[in-house]
Enzyme design. Structure first.
Site, PDB file in Angstrom:
ATOM      1  N   HIS A   1       0.830  -1.191   0.000  1.00 27.83           N
ATOM      2  CA  HIS A   1       0.000   0.000   0.000  1.00 27.83           C
ATOM      3  C   HIS A   1       0.866   1.244   0.000  1.00 27.83           C
ATOM      4  O   HIS A   1       1.784   1.349   0.796  1.00 27.83           O
ATOM      5  CB  HIS A   1      -0.902  -0.001   1.236  1.00 27.83           C
TER       6      HIS A   1
ATOM      7  N   TYR B   1      -8.052  10.481   4.353  1.00 27.00           N
ATOM      8  CA  TYR B   1      -8.086  11.394   5.498  1.00 27.00           C
ATOM      9  C   TYR B   1      -8.999  12.555   5.119  1.00 27.00           C
ATOM     10  O   TYR B   1      -8.669  13.323   4.205  1.00 27.00           O
ATOM     11  CB  TYR B   1      -6.692  11.952   5.794  1.00 27.00           C
TER      12      TYR B   1
ATOM     13  N   PRO C   1      -3.331   6.968  17.402  1.00 23.73           N
ATOM     14  CA  PRO C   1      -3.279   6.143  16.183  1.00 23.73           C
ATOM     15  C   PRO C   1      -3.266   6.963  14.892  1.00 23.73           C
ATOM     16  O   PRO C   1      -3.371   6.410  13.817  1.00 23.73           O
ATOM     17  CB  PRO C   1      -4.548   5.283  16.285  1.00 23.73           C
TER      18      PRO C   1
ATOM     19  N   LYS D   1       1.645   4.132  14.087  1.00 29.23           N
ATOM     20  CA  LYS D   1       3.033   3.814  14.433  1.00 29.23           C
ATOM     21  C   LYS D   1       3.165   2.780  15.550  1.00 29.23           C
ATOM     22  O   LYS D   1       4.230   2.198  15.725  1.00 29.23           O
ATOM     23  CB  LYS D   1       3.761   5.079  14.916  1.00 29.23           C
TER      24      LYS D   1
ATOM     25  N   TYR E   1       6.013   9.145   7.308  1.00 32.63           N
ATOM     26  CA  TYR E   1       4.745   8.402   7.342  1.00 32.63           C
ATOM     27  C   TYR E   1       5.012   6.895   7.354  1.00 32.63           C
ATOM     28  O   TYR E   1       4.380   6.143   8.085  1.00 32.63           O
ATOM     29  CB  TYR E   1       3.934   8.802   6.112  1.00 32.63           C
TER      30      TYR E   1
END
Ligand code: RFL
Length: 387
Positions: free
Chosen positions: A68, A197, A289, A293, A384
């Site tokens: 992904h 998002y 969250p 991570k 990220y």
């Protein structure tokens, strides 16, 4: 060696120590079914995959995990995508549900003859400042027991016995981000081929694939909202509005399989070693969250700790163990910094005087910079996926 907790941190540590011939036992409060089915994380960083692969523990995720590398931001100014696999260090995530990873690690540990005591709750760690620490625990039938070890690894999460046993004066950084998420697992295929998002004046909404049939959604809600407060119609209504389904396409609906409410807060314990007690995973540091991570840091810490313990116990070299806390905290603070940045990118968190137009404008400007600046995008991608 006693390991508290059979999550990603404790089970990876157990596998690595057992594989190096170090005698260890894992004490786990829950029963095996609960451990194998607890749905949480799903995005494994490239470094996590490398660690698991290095130790021959990546068969399952290589078979069933899916690469992904795209995320999509939806805002009042439109939408944009970042193909983070082509930015920064060019790394991708592997989507593999945490419960599958935990099941793989557990099966491997048991197949190799590893010892684990389920339904055994650690109560406290004693005499950590001596070379003979002990752990008091409660057996499945309620009987108290005491375990002796040279070292105790606290991998039992935020509310575990390791944290409760830290000496007075231990530094505990805590930061409440002020936002709360309703986390949902939905029986439906992902609605977009990217992490979504959505930044919306009604609050944040998130979309993350888990498998071809199950998708995780997040909806920002008021602090104190019970997990079952919103009927399903309200959930889909809010998701449609915030993800701007009318403009960008419908959300795939399905029954809500699981709900959880997460207050976004972060904390870090410093140092991570107190004599014979060593902390790893969520016991060491809890992250919001927002940047996915936590499980990745748990795996990273478990490898660092395992190598240091093997040096000490098998080769009599204590140097890596002495440096464990400092080395692990460097990764933790980097992840905390990025997660904190993500929280501020994605939320309008009301301050003491309500919503702040100033903060809203900063957030919008930050998103615009991320949309347009290649330098900013490279920085984003590196952080990220990186741990
Ligand atoms: P775990 O997985 O919590 O395992 C700790 C284990 O310890 C046991 N335990 C005890 N055992 C004996 N005695 C006691 N007194 C005990 N107290 C507790 C527990 O039963 C459990 O089995 O900790 P670990 O190994 O440190 O792993 C941490 C990760 O699980 C956590 O950071 C992640 O799940 C966080 N997280 C995510 N991380 C990611 O990297 N990517 C994600 O996409 C992601 N999504 C999430 C998440 C966490 C979430 N929640 C529930 C806060 C999504 C959610 C909703």
């Amino acid at each position: 060696m006693v390991i508290l907790g059979a999550g990603p941190a404790g089970l990876l540590l157990g596998n690595l120590l057992h594989g190096s011939g170090i005698d260890c036992v894992v004490l786990e409060r829950a029963d095996p079914d609960h451990v194998r089915t607890r749905a949480r994380a799903g995005f494994l960083a490239a470094n996590t995959v490398r660690i698991l692969d290095r130790h021959g523990l990546a068969d399952g995720l290589q078979r069933a995990g899916r690469a992904h590398s795209t995320c999509e931001f939806r805002t009042e100014d439109g939408r944009f995508r970042l193909d983070y696999g082509r930015l920064g260090r060019g790394e991708r995530h592997t989507v593999y549900p945490q419960q599958e990873l935990v099941t793989d690690l557990l099966n491997r540990f048991l197949d190799a003859g590893g010892r684990i005591r389920f339904e055994t709750e650690a109560l406290a760690v004693h005499d950590a400042d001596s070379p003979h620490p002990t752990v008091t625990a409660r057996e499945p039938d309620g009987r108290p027991t005491r375990w002796r070890a040279r070292y105790v690894a606290g991998c039992d999460g935020r509310h575990g016995a390791a944290r409760r046993s830290l000496p007075p004066g231990t530094l505990r950084h805590h930061h409440d981000h002020g936002a709360t998420w309703l986390g949902l697992l939905v029986q439906a295929p992902p609605s977009l081929d990217a992490v979504g998002y959505a930044v919306h004046r009604r609050g944040f909404a998130g979309h993350m694939a888990r498998t071809a049939e199950v998708t995780r959604y997040y909806l920002q809600c008021d602090r104190g909202t019970p997990a079952d407060a919103w009927p399903e119609e309200r959930i889909w209504h809010e998701l449609d509005l915030r993800m701007r389904a009318a403009e960008h396409g419908p959300m795939h609906r399905g029954p809500v399989l699981h709900r959880t409410v997460v207050d976004l807060d972060s904390d870090v314990v410093e140092p991570l070693r107190h004599g014979a007690l060593l902390l790893a995973g969520d016991a060491a540091s809890l992250l919001s969250p927002s940047a996915a991570k936590g499980a990745n840091l748990a795996v990273l810490a478990a490898e660092l700790l395992a190598e240091a313990l093997v040096d000490d116990l098998a080769h009599g070299d204590p140097r890596a163990l002495d440096q464990y806390s400092r080395r692990c905290l460097a990764h933790i603070w980097r992840a905390q910094e990025f997660s904190h940045w993500m929280v501020r990118l994605l939320h309008a968190v009301p301050g003491p005087y309500g919503r702040s137009p100033f903060d809203d404008s900063l957030r919008r400007t930050r998103l615009e910079s991320l949309r347009t600046s290649r330098t900013h995008q490279d920085w984003f991608a590196e952080n990220y996926v990186g741990v």
